[in-house]
Design a protein around this motif. Structure first.
Motif, PDB file in Angstrom:
ATOM      1  N   THR A 144       0.774  -0.962   0.085  1.00 47.20           N
ATOM      2  CA  THR A 144      -0.062   0.168   0.093  1.00 47.20           C
ATOM      3  C   THR A 144       0.855   1.278  -0.031  1.00 47.20           C
ATOM      4  OG1 THR A 144      -0.103  -0.182   2.450  1.00 47.20           O
ATOM      5  CG2 THR A 144      -1.988  -1.137   1.137  1.00 47.20           C
ATOM      6  N   LYS A 145       2.097   1.038   0.239  1.00 43.74           N
ATOM      7  CA  LYS A 145       3.088   2.288   0.408  1.00 43.74           C
ATOM      8  C   LYS A 145       4.018   2.131  -0.562  1.00 43.74           C
ATOM      9  CE  LYS A 145       1.786   2.860   5.202  1.00 43.74           C
ATOM     10  NZ  LYS A 145       2.234   2.818   6.642  1.00 43.74           N
TER      11      LYS A 145
ATOM     12  N   ARG B 103       3.473  -0.316  -3.405  1.00 41.90           N
ATOM     13  CA  ARG B 103       2.539   0.103  -4.139  1.00 41.90           C
ATOM     14  C   ARG B 103       2.860   0.013  -5.491  1.00 41.90           C
ATOM     15  NH1 ARG B 103      -2.293   2.013  -2.763  1.00 41.90           N
ATOM     16  NH2 ARG B 103      -3.544   3.153  -4.288  1.00 41.90           N
TER      17      ARG B 103
ATOM     18  N   ASN C 117      -1.098  -7.145   4.575  1.00 37.40           N
ATOM     19  CA  ASN C 117      -0.889  -6.032   5.337  1.00 37.40           C
ATOM     20  C   ASN C 117      -1.758  -5.553   6.382  1.00 37.40           C
ATOM     21  OD1 ASN C 117      -3.096  -4.365   4.061  1.00 37.40           O
ATOM     22  ND2 ASN C 117      -1.895  -4.470   2.102  1.00 37.40           N
TER      23      ASN C 117
ATOM     24  N   THR D 184      -3.832  -0.223   7.061  1.00 39.40           N
ATOM     25  CA  THR D 184      -3.640   1.209   7.636  1.00 39.40           C
ATOM     26  C   THR D 184      -3.985   2.264   6.197  1.00 39.40           C
ATOM     27  OG1 THR D 184      -1.376   1.111   7.065  1.00 39.40           O
ATOM     28  CG2 THR D 184      -2.283   0.799   9.254  1.00 39.40           C
ATOM     29  N   GLN D 185      -3.585   1.421   4.941  1.00 39.88           N
ATOM     30  CA  GLN D 185      -3.976   2.476   3.730  1.00 39.88           C
ATOM     31  C   GLN D 185      -4.654   1.332   2.903  1.00 39.88           C
ATOM     32  OE1 GLN D 185      -0.443   4.717   2.321  1.00 39.88           O
ATOM     33  NE2 GLN D 185      -0.254   5.326   4.279  1.00 39.88           N
ATOM     34  N   PRO D 186      -5.357   1.827   1.920  1.00 39.49           N
ATOM     35  CA  PRO D 186      -5.978   1.032   1.000  1.00 39.49           C
ATOM     36  C   PRO D 186      -4.900   0.289  -0.119  1.00 39.49           C
ATOM     37  CG  PRO D 186      -6.752   3.424   0.434  1.00 39.49           C
ATOM     38  CD  PRO D 186      -5.995   3.159   1.845  1.00 39.49           C
TER      39      PRO D 186
ATOM     40  N   TYR E  56       4.527   8.348  -4.689  1.00 42.01           N
ATOM     41  CA  TYR E  56       4.259   7.713  -3.679  1.00 42.01           C
ATOM     42  C   TYR E  56       5.407   7.935  -2.534  1.00 42.01           C
ATOM     43  CZ  TYR E  56       0.807   5.551  -6.742  1.00 42.01           C
ATOM     44  OH  TYR E  56      -0.278   5.354  -7.599  1.00 42.01           O
TER      45      TYR E  56
ATOM     46  N   ASN F 285       7.404   8.225   0.764  1.00 39.92           N
ATOM     47  CA  ASN F 285       7.048   8.585   1.905  1.00 39.92           C
ATOM     48  C   ASN F 285       8.028   9.009   2.844  1.00 39.92           C
ATOM     49  OD1 ASN F 285       8.137   5.957   1.924  1.00 39.92           O
ATOM     50  ND2 ASN F 285       6.261   5.122   3.122  1.00 39.92           N
TER      51      ASN F 285
ATOM     52  N   PRO G 242       3.088  11.879   2.302  1.00 40.22           N
ATOM     53  CA  PRO G 242       3.190  11.080   3.586  1.00 40.22           C
ATOM     54  C   PRO G 242       4.428  10.957   4.066  1.00 40.22           C
ATOM     55  CG  PRO G 242       2.605   9.613   1.670  1.00 40.22           C
ATOM     56  CD  PRO G 242       2.571  11.182   1.103  1.00 40.22           C
TER      57      PRO G 242
ATOM     58  N   ARG H 263       6.980   8.713   6.562  1.00 44.09           N
ATOM     59  CA  ARG H 263       7.177   7.277   7.475  1.00 44.09           C
ATOM     60  C   ARG H 263       7.579   7.766   8.604  1.00 44.09           C
ATOM     61  NH1 ARG H 263      10.691   2.553   4.758  1.00 44.09           N
ATOM     62  NH2 ARG H 263      11.117   2.363   6.754  1.00 44.09           N
TER      63      ARG H 263
END
Length: 328
Positions: free
Chosen positions: A9-10, A14, A31, A34-36, A157, A159, A307, A309
């Protein structure tokens, strides 16, 4: 191809999920939720730090697994044992941080690595965590696992905030402290190119360690920051500053000025790897302009703030400190 993705998801996970879906692969991801996950991924819930965190993987078979774990290596040890005999190939996204510092420029996959253990739990330094995970796979799978030793990773993406910080700073315009020299060669990998190479390598059942990062000098500090100016359309004026002056002022390379390192041992370590093995196995890296443009488009789509980490420090130079350095 049936792919099991541990994460998904991250950032890199992702990118791997989206690349696999684009290839028509069947993707399952474990996972915490926490995220889609990307649409089309079958999601299994599990926290790998919990005692029963792998319960959802109690049944099932896959052609390959890609694991992006970055913390205590015992989690990779446990997943490797749980999946043994039920996955055709195991790929782990490791890091060039596993190499013992200092490292000469041009070092390849045979360079010395840091000591570690697959049984470490709790808070583990990043290099030891990644190396311990590699050892866990070597212990369970012998030499058949693929160890993807990534370098600096940029792209949509992200992070950690390195390229997003530069884009947002340059978008604000005005004089910008640009760390020199302008022709300083950089070595990095777009997360999507990392994902594509990893899936190609999985399909080819490659094994062992590979340095997966662009050839040294894929772009320069000037090429990167000038691409940021063009992409954002700002009136930013890059003021190139000698590295000696920046270091003397106490500015922290890599964190206060993301991506940048002054020439020296650490620069050689992070921007001077030999990648002949990965290039020989098909690694291709897109132009820096494409990475910058796509990252900017993604940032704008989420409102501009990337976002972050929780286990990584915030990056970027304080505006007041930058103004002082520019005046000086």
């Amino acid at each position: 191809m049936r792919l099991l993705l541990l994460g998904g998801t991250k950032f890199v996970g992702r990118a791997v999920a989206e690349e696999a879906l684009a290839r028509g692969w069947e993707v399952t991801a474990l996972n915490r939720g926490t995220q889609p996950a990307p649409e089309g991924v079958r999601v299994l819930r599990g926290d790998r730090t919990a005692d029963d965190g792998l319960a959802a993987l109690g049944t099932g078979e896959w052609d390959a697994v890609v694991d992006t774990w970055s913390w205590a290596p015992a989690a990779v040890r446990d997943s490797a044992r749980q999946l043994f005999g039920r996955v055709g190939h195991y790929a782990y996204v490791s890091s060039r941080s596993v190499y013992d510092y200092p490292l000469r420029a041009g070092a390849d996959e045979t360079a010395p690595v840091v000591p570690s253990s697959p049984d470490l739990t709790g808070e583990v330094p990043y290099a030891e965590a990644k190396r311990g995970a590699e050892l866990a796979l070597e212990e369970e799978y012998g030499g058949s696992a693929l160890l993807v030793r990534a370098g600096l990773i940029l792209g949509p993406y992200e992070n950690i905030g390195r390229l997003p910080w530069w884009l947002n700073r340059i978008a604000r315009g005005g004089p910008v402290l640009a760390p020199g020299p302008r022709d300083l060669a950089l070595q990095y990998i777009d997360g999507r190119d990392l994902a594509a190479w990893t899936l190609d390598a999985v399909a080819a059942r490659l094994s062992g360690p590979y340095n997966v990062v662009s050839p040294a000098g894929h772009t320069t500090m000037g090429g990167l920051l000038e691409a940021c100016v063009r992409t954002t359309g700002s009136d930013a004026e890059l003021r190139w500053t000698d590295p000696e002056r920046i270091v003397a002022a106490g500015v922290q390379p890599w964190t206060e000025l993301p991506i940048w390192l002054a020439p020296g041992e650490l620069y050689d370590f992070l921007h001077g790897a030999s990648v002949g093995r990965a290039v020989g196995a098909g690694l291709r890296c897109r132009p820096v302009a494409e990475t910058v443009e796509d990252t900017w488009a993604w940032l704008r789509s989420i409102g501009g703030d990337a976002p972050q980490r929780a286990d990584r420090p915030n990056v970027g130079l304080d505006p007041a400190r930058e103004a002082e350095l520019l005046k000086g």
